[in-house]
Design a protein around this motif. Structure first.
Motif, PDB file in Angstrom:
ATOM      1  N   GLU A 278       0.838  -1.208   0.000  1.00 40.02           N
ATOM      2  CA  GLU A 278       0.000   0.000   0.000  1.00 40.02           C
ATOM      3  C   GLU A 278       0.869   1.253   0.000  1.00 40.02           C
ATOM      4  O   GLU A 278       0.530   2.258  -0.635  1.00 40.02           O
ATOM      5  CB  GLU A 278      -0.914   0.008   1.230  1.00 40.02           C
ATOM      6  N   ILE A 279       1.973   1.194   0.712  1.00 34.06           N
ATOM      7  CA  ILE A 279       2.869   2.347   0.768  1.00 34.06           C
ATOM      8  C   ILE A 279       3.492   2.601  -0.601  1.00 34.06           C
ATOM      9  O   ILE A 279       3.606   3.746  -1.050  1.00 34.06           O
ATOM     10  CB  ILE A 279       3.972   2.145   1.834  1.00 34.06           C
ATOM     11  N   GLU A 280       3.867   1.524  -1.271  1.00 34.71           N
ATOM     12  CA  GLU A 280       4.460   1.689  -2.604  1.00 34.71           C
ATOM     13  C   GLU A 280       3.447   2.283  -3.583  1.00 34.71           C
ATOM     14  O   GLU A 280       3.805   3.095  -4.435  1.00 34.71           O
ATOM     15  CB  GLU A 280       4.982   0.339  -3.111  1.00 34.71           C
ATOM     16  N   GLU A 281       2.203   1.886  -3.427  1.00 35.04           N
ATOM     17  CA  GLU A 281       1.152   2.441  -4.275  1.00 35.04           C
ATOM     18  C   GLU A 281       0.972   3.930  -4.003  1.00 35.04           C
ATOM     19  O   GLU A 281       0.853   4.743  -4.920  1.00 35.04           O
ATOM     20  CB  GLU A 281      -0.157   1.722  -3.939  1.00 35.04           C
ATOM     21  N   LEU A 282       0.963   4.250  -2.701  1.00 38.61           N
ATOM     22  CA  LEU A 282       0.809   5.649  -2.300  1.00 38.61           C
ATOM     23  C   LEU A 282       1.993   6.478  -2.809  1.00 38.61           C
ATOM     24  O   LEU A 282       1.813   7.583  -3.328  1.00 38.61           O
ATOM     25  CB  LEU A 282       0.708   5.721  -0.769  1.00 38.61           C
ATOM     26  N   ALA A 283       3.199   5.924  -2.687  1.00 43.22           N
ATOM     27  CA  ALA A 283       4.401   6.629  -3.142  1.00 43.22           C
ATOM     28  C   ALA A 283       4.328   6.874  -4.655  1.00 43.22           C
ATOM     29  O   ALA A 283       4.663   7.961  -5.134  1.00 43.22           O
ATOM     30  CB  ALA A 283       5.655   5.832  -2.792  1.00 43.22           C
TER      31      ALA A 283
END
Ligand code: ZN
Length: 150
Positions: free
Chosen positions: A88-93
């Motif tokens: 999810e963090i990679e998507e947000l980034a």
């Protein structure tokens, strides 16, 4: 009045608040993911530590020096990633980076970004885009390193 309207415009309230009162400032010694980055152009230096709990981010530490945009961006990142999985963090980034590169945002992107949308304003000041991205790029690298160790 000496105060510049331009600055008022740039340093929106939320950015100013995070700059003045950075969140999650403590250093996490036993972190699972550690990331550091600098931007010598304006003296920005940031460090991030993430501690995972059940494959979600349980705790974040963030220390930043440099310009207000860089420091506020790291502080807002530190709040945004808590409780998320690394995917999810990679998507947000990726969404955040897309926004900072001028990509048009879908409705889903807008929802994903939430408060982070305030950095859209920074697009008017191209010299500051790298400052806004510094912590996010560092975090992505930190996650990649963590994965290659696992
Ligand atoms: Zn900067």
């Amino acid at each position: 009045m000496v105060r510049s309207d331009k600055l008022d415009d740039l340093y929106q309230e939320l950015i100013l608040d995070h700059y003045k009162n950075p969140r999650n400032r403590h250093y996490i010694e036993e972190a699972d993911i550690k990331a550091e980055a600098d931007n010598p152009f304006c003296g920005d230096e940031i460090a991030l530590q993430l501690k995972l709990a059940n494959s979600h981010v349980g705790e974040v530490g963030y220390q930043g020096k440099g310009c207000s945009i860089c420091r506020a961006s790291g502080s807002m990142l530190s709040e945004a990633v808590v409780g998320r999985t690394l995917e999810e963090i990679e998507e947000l980034a990726a969404t955040f980076k897309g926004m900072m590169r001028g990509r048009e945002l879908s409705k889903i992107d807008t929802e994903t970004l939430g408060e982070l949308k305030v950095f859209l304003d920074i697009l008017k000041y191209p010299i500051r885009i790298k400052c806004a991205l510094l912590a996010w790029v560092a975090l992505e690298e930190g996650i990649q390193k963590f994965r290659s160790r696992a």
